[in-house]
Scaffold this motif. Structure first.
Motif, short mmCIF file in Angstrom:
data_model
loop_
_atom_site.label_atom_id
_atom_site.label_comp_id
_atom_site.label_asym_id
_atom_site.label_seq_id
_atom_site.Cartn_x
_atom_site.Cartn_y
_atom_site.Cartn_z
N LEU B 49 -15.94 -15.81 -18.32
CA LEU B 49 -15.75 -14.37 -18.15
C LEU B 49 -15.19 -14.03 -16.77
CD1 LEU B 49 -18.78 -12.80 -19.98
CD2 LEU B 49 -16.38 -12.41 -20.42
N VAL B 50 -15.70 -14.69 -15.73
CA VAL B 50 -15.17 -14.41 -14.40
C VAL B 50 -13.70 -14.78 -14.32
CG1 VAL B 50 -15.20 -15.16 -12.01
CG2 VAL B 50 -17.29 -14.45 -13.08
N PRO B 75 -12.94 -5.53 -12.33
CA PRO B 75 -14.39 -5.42 -12.14
C PRO B 75 -15.20 -5.49 -13.45
CG PRO B 75 -13.38 -3.28 -11.95
CD PRO B 75 -12.26 -4.27 -12.12
N ILE B 76 -14.54 -5.24 -14.59
CA ILE B 76 -15.33 -5.15 -15.82
C ILE B 76 -16.03 -6.47 -16.18
CG2 ILE B 76 -15.21 -4.80 -18.32
CD1 ILE B 76 -13.53 -2.50 -17.91
N PRO B 77 -15.29 -7.61 -16.22
CA PRO B 77 -15.99 -8.85 -16.55
C PRO B 77 -17.16 -9.12 -15.60
CG PRO B 77 -13.65 -9.21 -16.60
CD PRO B 77 -13.86 -7.84 -16.06
N GLN B 78 -17.00 -8.71 -14.33
CA GLN B 78 -18.09 -8.95 -13.38
C GLN B 78 -19.33 -8.17 -13.79
OE1 GLN B 78 -17.17 -8.72 -9.30
NE2 GLN B 78 -15.14 -9.61 -9.52
N ALA B 79 -19.10 -6.90 -14.20
CA ALA B 79 -20.25 -6.11 -14.65
C ALA B 79 -20.88 -6.75 -15.87
CB ALA B 79 -19.79 -4.69 -14.96
N LEU B 80 -20.04 -7.27 -16.78
CA LEU B 80 -20.58 -7.91 -17.99
C LEU B 80 -21.43 -9.11 -17.62
CD1 LEU B 80 -17.60 -7.90 -20.52
CD2 LEU B 80 -19.11 -6.06 -19.85
N VAL C 51 -21.37 -11.07 -8.45
CA VAL C 51 -21.84 -12.05 -9.41
C VAL C 51 -22.33 -13.30 -8.68
CG1 VAL C 51 -21.24 -13.33 -11.45
CG2 VAL C 51 -20.17 -11.16 -11.01
N VAL D 57 -21.01 -0.86 -13.42
CA VAL D 57 -22.35 -1.19 -13.90
C VAL D 57 -23.16 0.08 -14.16
CG1 VAL D 57 -24.55 -2.17 -13.20
CG2 VAL D 57 -22.48 -3.48 -12.92
#
Lengths: 507, 128, 90, 235
Positions: B49-50, B75-80, C51, D57
């Motif tokens: 994902l990253v 930024p979306i994949p990071q939030a996921l 992350v 988020v």
């Protein structure tokens, strides 16, 4: 009005969050708080359902962001009915008799919150999150009696399910990589503009990964090994919930994914084949089963295979048939698991047991007959509609699908008739009442639901067809969810957002 | 090194992690080892994902002194993944709690032995 | 930068293989923690510091501690006769 | 049983094959990643948070975060249910030596401070509720490991947990009350971007996340370690 839809998720959540401190303050209030919240949630769901039935489906956004950026709910007939049905099912199977300090009511409430989210959400990752809520709550419910062997069942379920979730997340990542979005509506729009996008190898393997991941809970081949063990070991209420409710939630996600994104990509063939294999293996294993619980577990696999076959037909008849069969299964399976709780002995030792409680046994027979598909019970209409759907499906109207469905129905009839004739053989020496006292009410109510469904079939079928039409209505779904200024074509969307760009962004 | 090669490197690495994890999960006969496989599998998915959100030469999506960098990663994949990591640790905690309790009541965490016991428990219950 | 990335990937894969092949569960656990740590470094290099922080704290920290605690309370049981020879994951 | 092993291997092989094929094929430029790009363009203006991951988020995908808090809550509840009712099953806490105890005492405030810092700077720099919450959980666990006490009772833990959860939902509902949508950003333009007091309600949301994650992970750790909370359960 429709903004209140979020309360369907929030009400049970708030109740679950506060139940533990509340129990320390006042155990009596805490005891009734759970069911009371579920009842009010069901009432809200029914209000919204009537609203939608009148005015058509609606979209509800969150955070004030238009869809590709934010998350939205799509309120349609099927989703909203599923929310109401989930609430009612949980209420029927509610753990009234547990000790006052048990966490089980909280888990039921959380399961309901997750189920509502799954039924309504229109965002791929959001669906995944709510699905995990349901999954983790179900591990807890299987483990709840806390005796060694149920813990093993829970661990089994957890290992399968968590591995499946990881694979599903991989699939979601692939889809995001391909389509650049997580909203089902927006992805559908992207797919409509580039037909080859999701029919590529990556697209189809993303679907397959998600199919395997959700297939754990939907009891689809090849991820359903946990089924006989877990249903054999866990309590009848929990088996009923998993087979009746949770499996349908997983199928609904697959259904939305398939018909919003993957129309005409060949993914329906993957689902069809998976469904057929599941159906065949499930019914054959049920044929060989020696105990009622085992037979029910395998027959549940078979039924879910049949549902997958129905949902893979891209026409109204097929999807409506699937919805009817799902409703039928949701009403019947929990009740049958409650019966099986006392009839644990090998089937050969159950001779004449039906005579011990003629009324309860008659209801049992009625349910089994509907599962087999004997007219005029709902199961018959479901299978009839399904055959109609298969025969009129655009590309999949293949004789061998019909033949396989008929063959498995025959197998189903043989093993169920064998069971029934044994139950009604000469009077038994040692009668075992099929139901313990506290199981009477849920079984009676589920049976009443089945009879009501049979009597109101004409009325229900129009609603089912309407619901199926809404599920298959791609352009309507997109129009409701994607704001008008961003709708056509995608380039327009890009220029619109470049206007709001302050600095940065991708070159 | 071209970006294409780099992204392939991440794909292969994450596929390898997922495969190793899945293999461990399916093949291990000791429960804790199977759970270790699960964590490896999740790590592989997170890596994938990253790498989906990564752009060659892009900066983290964080403003410094009120100025966003010119080129930023997605930024979306990071939030996921943040979500997925927390879900993962929750599930792992529950699984370990189950394992602990299972060990207290059954005295073993060997899966084949537990499976045999589960089967015999089923038939014993039936006989009763 | 590229060298760092390659190094982190290499460390990660070797540690993952070690987790798979090490017969000792505690060793496998340590190897899995190294995987998480290498992953955290990789995330930081890939422009995902949020992350990376989460992976370092949760993935290699908390998960490892949880595992170790359970392992301490359970103890690694050697396989009995029935299970001998089945444990090897490979 | 052999059949089951074979089938398990079959799943494994099929899954692996699929994954390898798809991942190898997947070039990362198949389609422009639109949405993320647009968030990069508009996120700063929408939320006023310097860290765009935080905007995603808590803002754009706030509902996911609520779901994730729920999952952690379910897991902690279920783990508590499984491990809570086992009188005599828990091992007594290991008593560490004097040096370990002192070190833990010294480490405790430092870790709490670090966790709090990570949480309240979540909208400005890397980090936030999850990471800070995990650090706080670790902070509670270190002295326990050393056997030097500082248990927090299950009552307090569950109270913090539920207050934080309800707080998150309440902040979301506040926007709904004002005629907006659930979890809409509030007051996002008060305060200069990059200042500690900026990004409207986002820091408050992250505080709720941090408290909830911290208390749940701490309770999980204490239960798995067989220390702390079980003491009052057994009594």
């Amino acid at each position: 009005m429709t903004q209140q839809a979020i309360l369907l998720v929030l009400l049970p959540l708030i109740a679950a969050f506060t139940l533990t401190p509340l129990r320390r303050c006042n155990p009596v209030i805490a005891r009734v708080a759970g069911p009371a919240v579920v009842v009010s949630q069901v009432m809200l769901a029914i209000t919204l359902l009537l609203h939608i039935a009148q005015l058509g489906p609606e979209a509800v956004g969150f955070g004030g962001f238009s869809i590709p950026l934010g998350i939205a709910f799509h309120l349609d007939l099927v989703g909203m009915s599923l929310v109401a049905l989930a609430g009612v099912t949980l209420l029927l199977l509610w753990p009234w008799t547990v000790e006052s300090d048990s966490a089980e009511p909280s888990l039921y409430l959380l399961l309901l919150a997750g189920a509502s989210g799954i039924a309504l959400s229109a965002d791929l990752f959001n669906l995944y999150v709510f699905f995990e809520v349901v999954a983790v709550a179900s591990y807890g419910l299987v483990a709840a009696p806390n005796s060694g062997i149920q813990l093993y069942a829970s661990i089994r379920l957890l290992l399968f399910s968590a591995a499946g979730s990881a694979l599903a997340l991989l699939g979601i990542g692939l889809i995001y990589n391909l389509g650049g979005s997580l909203s089902l509506a927006h992805l559908g729009q992207v797919a409509a503009q580039d037909a080859t996008l999701f029919s590529s190898v990556e697209g189809l393997s993303a679907f397959t990964l998600i199919l395997i991941g959700l297939g754990v809970k939907a009891e689809l081949f090849p991820a359903n090994h946990w089924v006989p063990e877990v249903y054999g070991l866990s309590r009848p209420r929990v088996s009923g919930l998993l087979a009746g409710l949770v499996s349908k939630l997983a199928l609904l996600i697959l259904l939305r994914l398939l018909w919003q994104l993957y129309t005409g990509t060949g993914a329906e063939v993957i689902l069809l084949v998976t469904g057929l294999v599941t159906l065949l293996l499930g019914e054959l294993a049920a044929f060989r089963a020696t105990r009622l619980r085992e037979m029910l577990a395998f027959s549940s696999i078979g039924q879910l295979g049949l549902l997958a076959v129905a949902f893979s037909m891209g026409n109204e008849a097929g999807v409506a048939a699937g919805l009817l069969l799902a409703l039928n299964h949701l009403l019947i399976k929990p009740a049958l698991f409650l019966y099986a709780h006392n009839w644990r002995a090998p089937i050969t030792a159950l001779g004449g047991q039906a005579w011990s409680t003629p009324l309860a046994s008659a209801l049992f027979v009625l349910m089994v007959l509907s599962l087999m598909g004997i007219p005029p019970l709902p199961g018959f209409w479901g299978k009839y509609l399904l055959l109609k759907g298969v025969l009129t499906a655009p590309t999949l109207g293949m004789g061998w699908v019909v033949a396989l469905i008929l063959f498995t129905t025959l197998v189903e009839m043989i093993y169920f008739m064998r069971l029934l004739t044994r139950l009604y053989a000469e009077k038994s020496v040692q009668p075992i009442p099929p139901l313990s006292r506290r199981h009477y009410a849920p079984v009676a109510l589920l049976g009443a639901g089945l009879i009501a469904l049979t009597l109101g079939m004409g009325h229900v079928s129009t609603h089912l067809e309407q619901g199926a039409a809404q599920l298959l209505d791609r352009s309507g779904y997109r129009d409701r969810l994607i704001p008008a200024s961003l709708r056509h074509p995608v380039n327009h969307f890009q220029t619109h957002l470049q206007g709001t760009a302050r600095q940065g962004g991708h070159p | 090194m071209t970006p294409d090669l780099l992204s392939h490197l991440f794909s292969i690495a994450s596929a390898a992690l997922v495969a190793i994890g899945l293999f461990m999960l399916v093949r291990s006969h000791y429960l804790l080892r199977a759970l270790l496989g699960l964590t490896l599998m999740e790590a592989g998915v997170n890596l994938f994902l990253v790498s989906v959100g990564y752009r060659e030469g892009a900066a983290p999506p964080i403003a410094i002194d009120g100025q966003l960098p010119a080129v930023m990663v997605d930024p979306i994949p990071q939030a996921l993944i943040l979500t997925a990591i927390v879900i993962g640790v929750g599930v792992l905690g529950l699984a370990l709690a189950l394992a602990l309790r299972l060990h207290q009541s059954e005295g073993t965490l060997w899966l084949p032995r537990l499976r045999r016991r589960a089967q015999s428990a089923c038939s014993k219950e039936d006989a009763a | 930068m590229t060298l760092l990335v390659l190094g982190a990937v290499a460390v990660m894969l070797i540690a993952a293989l070690a987790a798979l092949l090490l017969p000792d569960l505690l060793g496998a656990l340590a190897a899995a923690s190294v995987v998480s740590l290498a992953l955290a470094v990789l995330f930081a290099l890939l422009g995902a510091p949020d992350v990376a922080l989460a992976e370092a704290v949760v993935g290699s920290g908390l998960s490892g501690v949880m595992f170790a605690m359970v392992l301490r309370r359970v103890g690694y049981q050697p396989a009995d006769e029935e299970e001998t020879g089945h444990d090897d994951a490979a | 049983m052999t059949m089951r092993r074979n089938l398990a291997s079959l799943i494994f092989t099929v899954g692996l094959g699929l994954m390898l094929v798809s991942l190898m094929q997947g070039s990362h430029t198949a389609f422009p990643v639109e949405v993320g790009q647009n968030i990069n363009a508009a996120g700063f203006a929408d939320h006023g948070a310097a860290n765009l991951v935080t905007s995603v988020v808590l803002g754009y995908r706030g509902l996911d975060t609520l779901g994730e808090l729920t999952i952690l809550f379910v897991a902690a509840t279920a783990a508590g249910m499984v491990l809570g009712h086992c009188p005599g099953g828990s091992t007594p806490p290991v008593r560490g030596g004097f040096i370990l105890a002192t070190a833990a005492e010294l480490l405790f405030p430092f870790l709490i401070l670090l966790g709090a810092y990570i949480i309240i700077h979540g909208h400005l720099s890397p980090g936030g509720g999850f990471q800070g919450g995990a650090v706080i959980a670790a902070a509670y666990y270190v002295p326990l490991l050393a056997g030097s006490g500082r248990l927090f009772s299950e009552d307090t833990g569950s109270l913090i947990e539920s207050l934080a959860g309800v707080g998150f939902i309440a902040i979301g509902l506040l926007a709904l009350w004002g005629g907006g949508e659930f979890l809409a950003p509030l007051y996002s333009h008060n305060g200069a971007p990059g200042a500690l007091l900026s990004a409207g309600t986002l820091p408050l949301l992250y505080l709720a996340v941090g408290l909830k994650v911290g208390s749940e992970l701490a309770s999980l750790l204490a239960r798995l370690g067989g220390i702390g909370m079980e003491v009052d359960d057994d009594a």
